[in-house]
Design an enzyme around this catalytic site. Structure first.
Site, PDB file in Angstrom:
ATOM      1  CE  LYS A 131       2.769   1.971   2.011  1.00 33.94           C
ATOM      2  NZ  LYS A 131       3.916   2.827   2.159  1.00 33.94           N
ATOM      3  CG  HIS A 161      -0.456   7.865   3.310  1.00 36.45           C
ATOM      4  ND1 HIS A 161      -0.323   6.669   2.991  1.00 36.45           N
ATOM      5  CD2 HIS A 161       0.522   8.386   4.155  1.00 36.45           C
ATOM      6  CE1 HIS A 161       0.731   6.272   3.645  1.00 36.45           C
ATOM      7  NE2 HIS A 161       1.220   7.124   4.096  1.00 36.45           N
ATOM      8  CD  GLU A 199       9.853   7.455   6.920  1.00 36.65           C
ATOM      9  OE1 GLU A 199       8.679   7.626   7.581  1.00 36.65           O
ATOM     10  OE2 GLU A 199       9.996   6.055   6.680  1.00 36.65           O
ATOM     11  CG  ASP A 218       7.346   1.251   3.198  1.00 38.42           C
ATOM     12  OD1 ASP A 218       5.829   1.128   3.243  1.00 38.42           O
ATOM     13  OD2 ASP A 218       7.824   2.246   3.938  1.00 38.42           O
ATOM     14  CG  HIS A 223       4.466   6.504  -1.458  1.00 35.35           C
ATOM     15  ND1 HIS A 223       3.117   6.347  -1.533  1.00 35.35           N
ATOM     16  CD2 HIS A 223       4.747   5.510  -0.206  1.00 35.35           C
ATOM     17  CE1 HIS A 223       2.499   5.569  -0.501  1.00 35.35           C
ATOM     18  NE2 HIS A 223       3.567   5.244   0.416  1.00 35.35           N
ATOM     19  CE  LYS A 322       9.971   2.438   7.824  1.00 34.24           C
ATOM     20  NZ  LYS A 322       9.307   3.693   7.910  1.00 34.24           N
ATOM     21  CE  LYS A 327       8.994  14.667   7.344  1.00 31.34           C
ATOM     22  NZ  LYS A 327       8.790  13.564   6.273  1.00 31.34           N
TER      23      LYS A 327
HETATM   24  P1  NDP Z   1      -4.466  -3.734  11.742  1.00 33.42           P
HETATM   25  O1  NDP Z   1      -4.087  -5.139  12.121  1.00 33.42           O
HETATM   26  O2  NDP Z   1      -4.254  -2.935  13.130  1.00 33.42           O
HETATM   27  O3  NDP Z   1      -6.087  -3.717  11.579  1.00 33.42           O
HETATM   28  C1  NDP Z   1      -6.816  -4.550  10.911  1.00 33.42           C
HETATM   29  C2  NDP Z   1      -8.159  -4.388  10.901  1.00 33.42           C
HETATM   30  O4  NDP Z   1      -8.837  -5.356  10.060  1.00 33.42           O
HETATM   31  C3  NDP Z   1      -8.886  -4.660  12.256  1.00 33.42           C
HETATM   32  O5  NDP Z   1      -9.610  -3.901  12.479  1.00 33.42           O
HETATM   33  C4  NDP Z   1      -9.643  -6.174  11.974  1.00 33.42           C
HETATM   34  O6  NDP Z   1     -10.810  -6.468  12.944  1.00 33.42           O
HETATM   35  C5  NDP Z   1      -9.844  -6.257  10.622  1.00 33.42           C
HETATM   36  N1  NDP Z   1      -9.967  -7.581  10.195  1.00 33.42           N
HETATM   37  C6  NDP Z   1      -8.820  -8.276  10.188  1.00 33.42           C
HETATM   38  N2  NDP Z   1      -9.195  -9.557   9.495  1.00 33.42           N
HETATM   39  C7  NDP Z   1     -10.517  -9.368   9.229  1.00 33.42           C
HETATM   40  C8  NDP Z   1     -11.815 -10.191   8.524  1.00 33.42           C
HETATM   41  N3  NDP Z   1     -11.363 -11.438   8.279  1.00 33.42           N
HETATM   42  N4  NDP Z   1     -12.912  -9.654   8.324  1.00 33.42           N
HETATM   43  C9  NDP Z   1     -13.099  -8.417   9.044  1.00 33.42           C
HETATM   44  N5  NDP Z   1     -12.389  -7.356   9.571  1.00 33.42           N
HETATM   45  C10 NDP Z   1     -10.878  -8.009   9.591  1.00 33.42           C
HETATM   46  O7  NDP Z   1      -4.029  -3.068  10.513  1.00 33.42           O
HETATM   47  P2  NDP Z   1      -3.465  -1.605  10.148  1.00 33.42           P
HETATM   48  O8  NDP Z   1      -4.776  -0.851  10.367  1.00 33.42           O
HETATM   49  O9  NDP Z   1      -2.287  -1.375  10.549  1.00 33.42           O
HETATM   50  O10 NDP Z   1      -3.666  -1.821   8.603  1.00 33.42           O
HETATM   51  C11 NDP Z   1      -4.694  -1.843   7.571  1.00 33.42           C
HETATM   52  C12 NDP Z   1      -4.196  -1.367   6.204  1.00 33.42           C
HETATM   53  O11 NDP Z   1      -3.787  -0.089   6.177  1.00 33.42           O
HETATM   54  C13 NDP Z   1      -3.187  -2.311   5.754  1.00 33.42           C
HETATM   55  O12 NDP Z   1      -3.553  -2.692   4.343  1.00 33.42           O
HETATM   56  C14 NDP Z   1      -1.960  -1.695   5.644  1.00 33.42           C
HETATM   57  O13 NDP Z   1      -1.042  -1.988   4.875  1.00 33.42           O
HETATM   58  C15 NDP Z   1      -2.462  -0.032   5.672  1.00 33.42           C
HETATM   59  N6  NDP Z   1      -1.827   0.921   6.222  1.00 33.42           N
HETATM   60  C16 NDP Z   1      -1.560   1.129   7.448  1.00 33.42           C
HETATM   61  C17 NDP Z   1      -0.786   2.171   8.078  1.00 33.42           C
HETATM   62  C18 NDP Z   1      -0.513   2.092   9.523  1.00 33.42           C
HETATM   63  O14 NDP Z   1      -0.001   3.072  10.294  1.00 33.42           O
HETATM   64  N7  NDP Z   1      -1.371   1.424  10.306  1.00 33.42           N
HETATM   65  C19 NDP Z   1      -0.304   3.172   7.202  1.00 33.42           C
HETATM   66  C20 NDP Z   1      -0.458   2.914   5.708  1.00 33.42           C
HETATM   67  C21 NDP Z   1      -1.269   1.735   5.459  1.00 33.42           C
HETATM   68  P3  NDP Z   1     -10.557  -7.231  14.324  1.00 33.42           P
HETATM   69  O15 NDP Z   1      -9.532  -6.484  15.183  1.00 33.42           O
HETATM   70  O16 NDP Z   1     -11.914  -6.959  14.904  1.00 33.42           O
HETATM   71  O17 NDP Z   1     -10.304  -8.389  14.056  1.00 33.42           O
END
Ligand code: NDP
Length: 454
Positions: A131, A161, A199, A218, A223, A322, A327
């Protein structure tokens, strides 16, 4: 459960979602399912050698000793997945049946799916989408069209999730396998339904995402509308991917904001400085990464109606926020008062009883009006409480379990994802036009004082 290894390929493997949720949940799943084997691959834009990748996985698995032995840690590819040549090279390396998890920023996910267009993915490739799924109905539809050009719908998993599998099954089990509910499950007997996800945590470092989304997108758009669909749907013939999702989609198609004026059927607020437990919290507007001018709400409430014969006129109040006092995640079904309480019983119940499902930890409470206190003629409220099971599994553990087994029934289907955006659009438009000004509530309170649901 498959005992042959399944390949889980995480795009965005260096990100927060992967290290904080996906990998620890995979470890927890392997601890519970000793026969399961997984090949783990990853990618990101930054270079990462195999040792660094193994270390990253090892740290995330550290709470579950021994589980790492059941994972074959495959390669880590450094690639910009928005680049068509890089994507083609990556697709060439995929094994049939790989689960390709898009743990990427939403815009990058969209660009990666666009870059993949016209390519042939190996048989059985599963695409797991995080999402937010699109920004509105149009972008969700465009994304759906691109996804279904790559693989059939049954191989697309739109992760929710929040709706953990056991919670969903509990809700359906209680509702659909007990004869007592179905005869009263309609506007005739039900006065209102409240679906709430409050929350006590605040931003937790996620301002970059949250400040653009706000509480309605959100939680409510994604959800909580799914929970509404489960509560309101007609009993499906089965809970397979088609019957269950047909039943939910039919409810979502009938759902709209209650009344003619979306500003009257919705409200929004954001927290000001306050205290939660022993922590002082600054105002939302002063949090790092927040653009105060955006007026992002941290608490939203919208009243919907399901316009069909079963539900017309019943308010479904969906609320989430939030930095609240406690909660509280629950579905509260309030029954209409009985037509007549026998004379001689003291006290007039304001409702006809209430059924509450807690959305984790899973429990069910039934509020009944009973006698039997000091005054044997006086009515008072008593709750019957049932524990609905473990409720301890991490939500992503259940997601990964379903993904590795290719079970999509409980994930969100394309049409449902689009409907959820369609349903909230009138509220977004009303808010964007300045209707329904943003109210305040101190962090650690139950919300603005005059909100009935606070
Ligand atoms: P981050 O910004 O922490 O991580 C993003 C990742 O994407 C990194 O591994 C980065 O790699 C990679 N990336 C970015 N641009 C590129 C590209 N052009 N090509 C290849 N890889 C790329 O994001 P999150 O992990 O927080 O979130 C990811 C997804 O999960 C989002 O859609 C978010 O909405 C969803 N989400 C996140 C939650 C959370 O708690 N974090 C909870 C629920 C959903 P590198 O660092 O090597 O560039």
């Amino acid at each position: 459960m498959a005992t042959t290894p399944t390949t889980l390929f995480i795009l965005g493997a260096s990100g927060d979602l992967t290290s904080r949720l996906l990998l620890p949940s995979l470890a927890a799943l392997l601890a519970r399912q000793p026969q399961r084997r997984v090949v783990l691959r990853g990618s990101g834009t930054e270079e990462q050698d195999h040792e660094a990748w193994k270390k990253l996985v090892g740290v995330a698995f550290s709470d579950f000793p021994g589980t790492i032995d059941r994972v074959t840690i495959g390669d880590y590819t450094s690639a910009d997945v928005t680049d068509r040549d890089a994507v083609a090279a990556l697709v060439d390396t995929l094994e049939p049946g790989t689960v390709l998890y898009f743990a990427l920023p939403p815009a990058v996910t969209r660009a990666a799916i666009a870059a993949m267009q016209g390519m042939t993915l190996p048989e059985g490739t599963v695409l797991a989408m995080e999402k937010p799924f699109g920004d509105d109905e149009k972008t969700a539809r465009e994304l759906n069209e691109m996804l279904t050009a790559l693989v059939p719908e049954r191989q697309i998993f739109r992760v929710d999730h929040f709706l953990g599998r056991s919670m969903l099954l509990n809700l359906m089990g209680v509702r659909l396998a007990n004869r007592i509910w179905e005869p009263v499950w309609s506007a005739e007997h039900i006065e209102s339904v409240l679906i709430r996800f409050d929350e006590s945590i605040a931003l937790e470092g996620r301002a970059r995402y949250y400040d653009k989304a706000g509480a309605m997108i959100d939680m409510i758009q994604s959800h909580l509308l799914q929970v509404l669909a489960l509560v309101a749907m007609d009993p499906p013939a089965s809970i397979d991917e088609r019957d269950l999702r047909d039943a939910k989609a039919s409810i979502l198609r009938a759902t709209h904001v209650l009344g003619d004026d979306p500003a009257q059927s919705s409200r929004r607020a954001r927290y000001t400085a306050g205290r939660i437990d022993d922590r002082d919290l600054p105002s939302y507007a002063d949090e790092d990464g927040v653009d105060a001018a955006r007026d992002t709400e941290t608490l939203a409430e919208v009243v919907f109606e399901v316009a069909n014969d079963r539900w017309a006129g019943v308010p479904f109040v969906l609320r989430s926020g939030k930095a609240l006092a406690a909660k509280k995640s629950e579905v509260v079904v309030t029954f209409r008062p009985v037509r007549h309480v026998p004379k001689g019983l003291a006290g007039s119940p304001v409702d006809g009883g209430r059924l509450t499902f807690s959305l984790g930890p899973d429990e069910m409470r039934l509020k009944l009006h009973v006698t039997g206190g000091d005054d044997p003629f006086a009515l008072r409220d008593e709750e019957l409480c049932a524990d609905l099971g473990e409720g301890q599994r991490r939500s992503y553990e259940e997601v990964i379990d379903e993904l590795l087994d290719g079970e999509v029934a409980l994930s969100v289907r394309a049409d449902e994802a689009e409907e959820c955006w369609r349903i909230i659009q009138p509220v977004r438009d009303a808010w964007a036009s300045g209707a329904a000004p943003v109210e305040d509530y101190p962090a650690g309170s139950t919300g603005p004082e005059d909100w009935a649901t606070s």
